[in-house]
Design an enzyme around this catalytic site. Structure first.
Site, PDB file in Angstrom:
ATOM      1  N   LYS A 128       6.966  13.661  -5.879  1.00  0.00           N
ATOM      2  CA  LYS A 128       6.506  14.577  -4.722  1.00  0.00           C
ATOM      3  C   LYS A 128       7.561  14.501  -3.646  1.00  0.00           C
ATOM      4  O   LYS A 128       8.341  13.402  -3.362  1.00  0.00           O
ATOM      5  CB  LYS A 128       5.241  13.868  -4.042  1.00  0.00           C
ATOM      6  CG  LYS A 128       4.778  14.402  -2.888  1.00  0.00           C
ATOM      7  CD  LYS A 128       3.977  15.794  -2.988  1.00  0.00           C
ATOM      8  CE  LYS A 128       3.550  16.565  -1.948  1.00  0.00           C
ATOM      9  NZ  LYS A 128       4.562  17.727  -1.781  1.00  0.00           N
ATOM     10  N   LYS A 184       9.163   6.227   0.935  1.00  0.00           N
ATOM     11  CA  LYS A 184       8.494   6.738   2.171  1.00  0.00           C
ATOM     12  C   LYS A 184       6.814   6.951   1.731  1.00  0.00           C
ATOM     13  O   LYS A 184       5.947   6.446   2.311  1.00  0.00           O
ATOM     14  CB  LYS A 184       8.868   8.020   2.589  1.00  0.00           C
ATOM     15  CG  LYS A 184       8.279   8.828   3.653  1.00  0.00           C
ATOM     16  CD  LYS A 184       8.680  10.247   3.966  1.00  0.00           C
ATOM     17  CE  LYS A 184      10.072  10.288   4.180  1.00  0.00           C
ATOM     18  NZ  LYS A 184      10.685  11.761   4.643  1.00  0.00           N
ATOM     19  N   ASN A 239      10.546  22.794  12.329  1.00  0.00           N
ATOM     20  CA  ASN A 239       9.180  22.436  12.109  1.00  0.00           C
ATOM     21  C   ASN A 239       8.796  21.167  12.706  1.00  0.00           C
ATOM     22  O   ASN A 239       8.082  20.834  13.683  1.00  0.00           O
ATOM     23  CB  ASN A 239       9.017  22.387  10.556  1.00  0.00           C
ATOM     24  CG  ASN A 239       7.302  21.896  10.661  1.00  0.00           C
ATOM     25  OD1 ASN A 239       7.342  20.551  10.025  1.00  0.00           O
ATOM     26  ND2 ASN A 239       6.582  22.483  10.597  1.00  0.00           N
ATOM     27  N   THR A 258       4.277  16.355  10.446  1.00  0.00           N
ATOM     28  CA  THR A 258       5.466  15.489  10.509  1.00  0.00           C
ATOM     29  C   THR A 258       5.648  15.208  12.070  1.00  0.00           C
ATOM     30  O   THR A 258       5.896  14.179  12.577  1.00  0.00           O
ATOM     31  CB  THR A 258       6.650  16.370   9.914  1.00  0.00           C
ATOM     32  OG1 THR A 258       6.293  16.640   8.769  1.00  0.00           O
ATOM     33  CG2 THR A 258       7.653  15.327   9.780  1.00  0.00           C
ATOM     34  N   LYS A 299      13.196  15.266  -4.803  1.00  0.00           N
ATOM     35  CA  LYS A 299      13.739  16.189  -3.599  1.00  0.00           C
ATOM     36  C   LYS A 299      14.342  17.444  -4.315  1.00  0.00           C
ATOM     37  O   LYS A 299      14.980  17.130  -5.494  1.00  0.00           O
ATOM     38  CB  LYS A 299      14.743  15.450  -2.820  1.00  0.00           C
ATOM     39  CG  LYS A 299      14.756  16.236  -1.206  1.00  0.00           C
ATOM     40  CD  LYS A 299      13.648  15.803  -0.335  1.00  0.00           C
ATOM     41  CE  LYS A 299      13.525  16.490   0.792  1.00  0.00           C
ATOM     42  NZ  LYS A 299      12.491  15.816   1.826  1.00  0.00           N
ATOM     43  N   GLN A 355      12.712   9.197  -0.085  1.00  0.00           N
ATOM     44  CA  GLN A 355      11.233   9.764  -0.279  1.00  0.00           C
ATOM     45  C   GLN A 355      10.363   8.801  -1.223  1.00  0.00           C
ATOM     46  O   GLN A 355       9.265   8.521  -0.805  1.00  0.00           O
ATOM     47  CB  GLN A 355      11.200  11.095  -0.994  1.00  0.00           C
ATOM     48  CG  GLN A 355      10.021  11.874  -0.894  1.00  0.00           C
ATOM     49  CD  GLN A 355       9.838  12.588   0.187  1.00  0.00           C
ATOM     50  OE1 GLN A 355      10.816  13.275   0.796  1.00  0.00           O
ATOM     51  NE2 GLN A 355       8.648  12.816   0.922  1.00  0.00           N
ATOM     52  N   GLY A 360       8.004  21.903   1.542  1.00  0.00           N
ATOM     53  CA  GLY A 360       9.084  22.227   2.445  1.00  0.00           C
ATOM     54  C   GLY A 360      10.054  21.130   2.937  1.00  0.00           C
ATOM     55  O   GLY A 360       9.742  19.990   2.812  1.00  0.00           O
ATOM     56  N   ASP A 361      11.115  21.572   3.451  1.00  0.00           N
ATOM     57  CA  ASP A 361      11.975  20.888   4.147  1.00  0.00           C
ATOM     58  C   ASP A 361      12.940  21.740   4.975  1.00  0.00           C
ATOM     59  O   ASP A 361      12.332  22.778   5.153  1.00  0.00           O
ATOM     60  CB  ASP A 361      12.905  19.850   3.260  1.00  0.00           C
ATOM     61  CG  ASP A 361      13.637  18.825   3.758  1.00  0.00           C
ATOM     62  OD1 ASP A 361      13.092  17.743   4.244  1.00  0.00           O
ATOM     63  OD2 ASP A 361      14.761  18.954   4.049  1.00  0.00           O
TER      64      ASP A 361
END
Ligand code: NDP
Ligand code: 2IT
Length: 451
Positions: free
Chosen positions: A94, A118, A244, A213, A130, A115, A169-170
């Site tokens: 993920k 996290k 974002n 976020t 990622k 990630q 997204g990123d």
């Protein structure tokens, strides 16, 4: 630190650098985690024999592929696509997709590595990954972005799935891009599934995922501030970025009573001495998300604000800084300026925005400092909640999602306190987050054998 741990860690890092030449961001991210978990390795030396760090720092799988597409002039363009599937000990891979010209293997390996820890901190069943491309959406038409996304997904679709790998997204990947990616995935696989998160509300997305976020950063900040009997009320807040994460961090901070003074992009920053308000925020949402404009335009609309081309906002005196743009955007001199001007809290919305030197300055000055993997985890946590809603084919209210998000951020904060509190009471959130994230991933990997 015991000598055997130091010798082991030095050799491990030398080997990592030799095996991954030139991948500076990846070395930086691994170095930070390894430095933090040293005391845990000292207490649990069997993990050294298990080669747990060596296993964690080698992606389970990396896919690199050609992404051919045609621009509006009929010219053929070739980009490079990536997916780094770092660790699946805790659940399906993920993590987000980043579209930016700076994207390369080093950046995606650092992000996938971060990630993993996290996602472990969120307490939800998600592994770490990622991906992305060196494609630059800026200045491209909707048609060009769609054709790129379709070509990118044509290859990526072979490697992902609702129980395999769930991208989101990123930087450079928002609702528009997720829509085009989802459409192509659905067409290729002939299935309507939860294989991407950050979907539109009408087609499987979760309420509050766009906000999650930035809101999560502020919820985490509230927990940190509460420990010092402080709150956002009346505080001067400096934010970098205007995307974002920055937008929703700004909105939540101002709703909690803060005076938000800055936003930025890669061309410069704007300083509004009166602070943002709801009307100005509405303009920013329109400017960035509908018109896809630049933050320099803010000062044309609100002339009391000033624009500083080519600069970052870290020289603006503030109480709280929320870096929400990109990696290594706070260097040594920026950190010194923040501390000198009285900033007492730096809470990261971006991934790895502070260089190691900057982190050292914050910690030596005893600032409240939180690494992105703790304070920006609300985004992926809400992606996890989107996956849950997709699995049970239900749609939660915004209040339900927000309640989960607040609890998760509060639990992450508690984990940081558990493993990060120094004898003198100072909280080292870097150590807390890294050890808490690491213990769970390491345990799951050992349980599952040598795979
Ligand atoms: P967006 O693409 O929405 O916005 C990125 C913002 O950062 C833009 O204002 C952009 O300016 C600026 N920026 C990007 N690259 C640079 C650069 N090299 N130098 C200076 N400014 C730059 O991305 P997000 O808001 O989603 O992501 C921001 C950060 O938050 C990233 O570090 C991301 O990894 C992290 N993050 C994102 C999550 C999410 O859910 N979206 C979750 C957790 C972390 P410009 O327009 O000029 O490029
Ligand atoms: O860095 C991050 O946590 C993200 N870009 C969000 C990842 C996700 O899967 O929601």
């Amino acid at each position: 630190m015991e000598k055997f741990v130091k010798t082991y860690i030095d050799a491990f890092m030398a080997e990592l650098v030799a095996r991954n030449p030139g991948e500076l961001e990846f070395h930086q991210a691994v170095g930070e985690v390894v430095g933090s978990v040293a005391p845990y390795l000292e207490a649990n030396p069997y993990l050294i024999n298990e080669k747990i760090l060596e296993r964690m720092s080698e992606p389970e799988r990396t896919v690199i592929f050609r992404v051919p597409w045609m621009d509006d002039h009929g010219t053929i363009r070739i980009n490079r696509g990536f997916r780094v599937q770092m660790n699946s000990a805790l659940g399906p891979y993920k993590g987000g997709l980043r579209f930016h010209p700076s994207v390369n293997l080093s950046i995606l390996k650092f992000l996938a590595f971060e990630q993993t820890f996290k996602n472990s901190l969120t307490t939800l069943p998600m592994g770490g990954a990622k991906g992305g491309s060196d494609f630059y959406p800026r200045g491209k038409s909707d048609g060009e972005v769609m054709r790129f996304c379709q070509s990118f997904m044509t290859e990526l679709s072979r490697h992902i799935g609702a129980d395999t790998d769930v991208p989101a997204g990123d930087i450079g990947v928002g609702g528009r891009e997720i829509g085009y990616l989802f459409g192509q995935y659905k067409r290729l696989r002939d299935e309507f599934s939860g294989t991407l998160t950050g979907k539109g509300l009408a087609w499987g997305g979760s309420l509050l995922r766009p906000e999650a976020t930035g809101y999560g950063v502020c919820y985490f900040a509230q927990e940190m501030l509460a420990g010092k009997n402080k709150s956002f009320e009346g505080q001067r807040v400096v934010i970098s970025g205007a995307g974002n994460v920055a937008q929703y961090a700004a909105q939540k901070a101002l709703r909690l009573g803060a005076k938000v003074l800055t936003l930025s992009d890669s061309d410069g920053y704007m300083y509004d001495p009166d602070g943002l308000d709801e009307e100005k925020m509405a303009y920013v949402f329109q400017l960035k998300n509908i018109r896809r404009g630049r933050i320099s335009e803010y000062v044309q609309k609100f002339p009391k604000a000033q624009y500083f081309a080519g600069q970052r906002p870290w020289n603006v005196p503030c109480d709280i800084a929320l870096p929400c743009a990109t990696q290594n955007e706070i260097e040594k001199a920026d950190a010194e300026a923040l501390v000198k001007n009285g900033c007492y809290a730096v809470i990261e919305g971006a991934n790895m925005p502070s260089t190691p030197d900057a982190i050292g300055i914050f910690q030596n000055a005893k600032l409240l400092y939180s690494p992105g993997k703790a304070s920006n985890a609300g985004g992926v946590a809400t992606s996890g909640l989107e996956m849950t809603q997709n699995s049970i084919r239900q749609h939660w209210t915004a209040e339900e999602v927000d309640t989960h998000l607040r609890r998760i951020m509060s639990d992450i904060h508690a984990s940081c306190l558990k493993y990060g509190t120094n004898p003198d009471g100072y909280i080292n959130y870097v150590r807390g987050a890294n050890i808490a994230g690491f213990i769970k991933v390491a345990g799951a990997m050992l349980d599952q054998g040598l795979v």
